[in-house]
Design an enzyme around this catalytic site. Structure first.
Site, PDB file in Angstrom:
ATOM      1  N   ARG A   4      33.879  12.695  -0.318  1.00 22.75           N
ATOM      2  CA  ARG A   4      32.653  12.246   0.328  1.00 22.75           C
ATOM      3  C   ARG A   4      31.551  13.251   0.036  1.00 22.75           C
ATOM      4  NH1 ARG A   4      35.043   8.187   0.544  1.00 22.75           N
ATOM      5  NH2 ARG A   4      35.430   6.799   2.325  1.00 22.75           N
TER       6      ARG A   4
ATOM      7  N   HIS B 114      30.941   6.128  -7.302  1.00 20.85           N
ATOM      8  CA  HIS B 114      31.954   5.977  -6.247  1.00 20.85           C
ATOM      9  C   HIS B 114      33.030   4.965  -6.654  1.00 20.85           C
ATOM     10  CE1 HIS B 114      32.589   6.508  -1.644  1.00 20.85           C
ATOM     11  NE2 HIS B 114      33.745   6.325  -2.269  1.00 20.85           N
TER      12      HIS B 114
END
Length: 326
Positions: A241, A289
């Site tokens: 993250r 991502h």
């Protein structure tokens, strides 16, 4: 197949009551619906826009649903997070009390993540970013390869995905260090645990791989002071993250050369704004991502099994603890 039952492999699951609602702005509803109905053909699967009776919803398969999404569903019995990272769910204050939350632990996701980490690590270990820059200059520039064991790779986070990646890295001959909050044992990996050991692990890393969950305790964990403990020229790989890292500090250290290069799959803001300076940095590789995503065809088996378990009154597997954040 007997009436009222659905076969999954060699197991037979009772047809669940209620319906499942799907919410994601990033995933293909049709693909997930087809994969789940192949496992549980009698389960009603609705896109969130199709729900006309919220009381009929017993199960939710969701990724980053909006605030208040679950409020109209008084009979909700199970929330399935559409992915491995659950920070977008546990960090909210509108979760229905007593409803279990599970995460997807598809083995294909672990292999996909390990493959990405291995690619990024090998790219840095073999100085490929340096050769890419030489190519853009039209320069035939030689650097002699290093022995794998001379490269120290530190993996922060030894959960299911991190442990798998660390194992694959040591199989390639790298010297692998692992760090986690609680003690772990992985064959061939030098495992360390606890906050007291974190800076020591970082200070030894030629390549730092971030695979931690995002929790209140880990948010901003890699601030400037901690990043400066990396050996000069070390590479950084973040597949966890963006909020784990002070992005501005990381960029400053990339500009100065203290961090030699980075492979970044996650960011504080996603999508990464088009005017962000990271896009223009020669020593940064950006991907959107995608290091590991849930595959409907393989993940559907676990989801269907948990729906069946909850439907017959059993606890689901892969349940997360909202108080811990994972």
């Amino acid at each position: 197949m007997t009436s009222g039952n659905t076969a999954i492999g060699s197991a037979t699951l009772a047809a669940p009551s209620g319906a499942l609602v799907f919410y994601s702005q990033f995933d293909d509803f049709t693909a997930w619906k087809q994969a789940l109905q192949a496992r549980m053909p009698q389960l009603r699967i609705l896109h969130e826009s199709e729900v006309d009776d919220p009381a009929a919803i017993h199960y939710a398969l969701a990724w980053k649903p909006p605030t208040g999404f679950f409020d109209p569903m008084p009979n909700l019995r199970l929330i399935i997070n559409l992915g491995a990272g659950v920070d977008s769910l546990v960090g909210r204050n509108d979760l229905p009390a007593g409803v279990p939350i599970t995460r997807i632990t598809d083995p294909h996701m672990a292999r996909m993540m390990a493959g990405y980490v291995l690619f990024a690590t090998l790219r840095h270990a073999r100085d490929i970013p340096w050769f890419e820059q030489a190519q853009r200059r039209g320069e035939w520039a030689y650097r002699h390869p290093r022995a794998p064991e001379d490269t120290r790779v530190a993996v922060l986070g030894l959960g299911e995905l991190g442990a798998y990646a660390a194992h694959e890295l040591q199989r390639q001959g790298f010297t692998v260090l692992g760090w986690s909050r609680s003690p772990r044992q992985i064959e061939g990996v030098q495992c360390h645990a606890g906050m007291g050991a974190l800076d020591t692990v970082i200070s030894q890393a030629d390549i730092l791989v971030i695979m931690l969950p995002l929790t209140p305790q880990t948010r901003g964990l890699l601030d400037q002071a901690r990043l400066e403990k990396l050996p000069r020229g070390a590479a950084l790989i973040n597949v966890a993250r963006g909020a784990l890292v002070d992005q501005a500090a990381m960029m400053t250290l990339l500009q100065s050369g203290h961090i030699g290069a980075a492979t970044l799959d996650v960011f504080e803001r996603e999508p990464l704004p088009g005017d962000d300076p990271l896009w223009a940095m020669d020593n940064v590789l950006i991907t959107p991502h995608l290091a590991s995503v849930a595959i409907p065809a393989s993940a559907a088996a676990q989801i269907a099994e948990n729906i069946a378990r909850v439907s017959r009154g059993d606890a689901p597997t892969n349940q997360i603890d909202p108080s811990r954040g994972y």
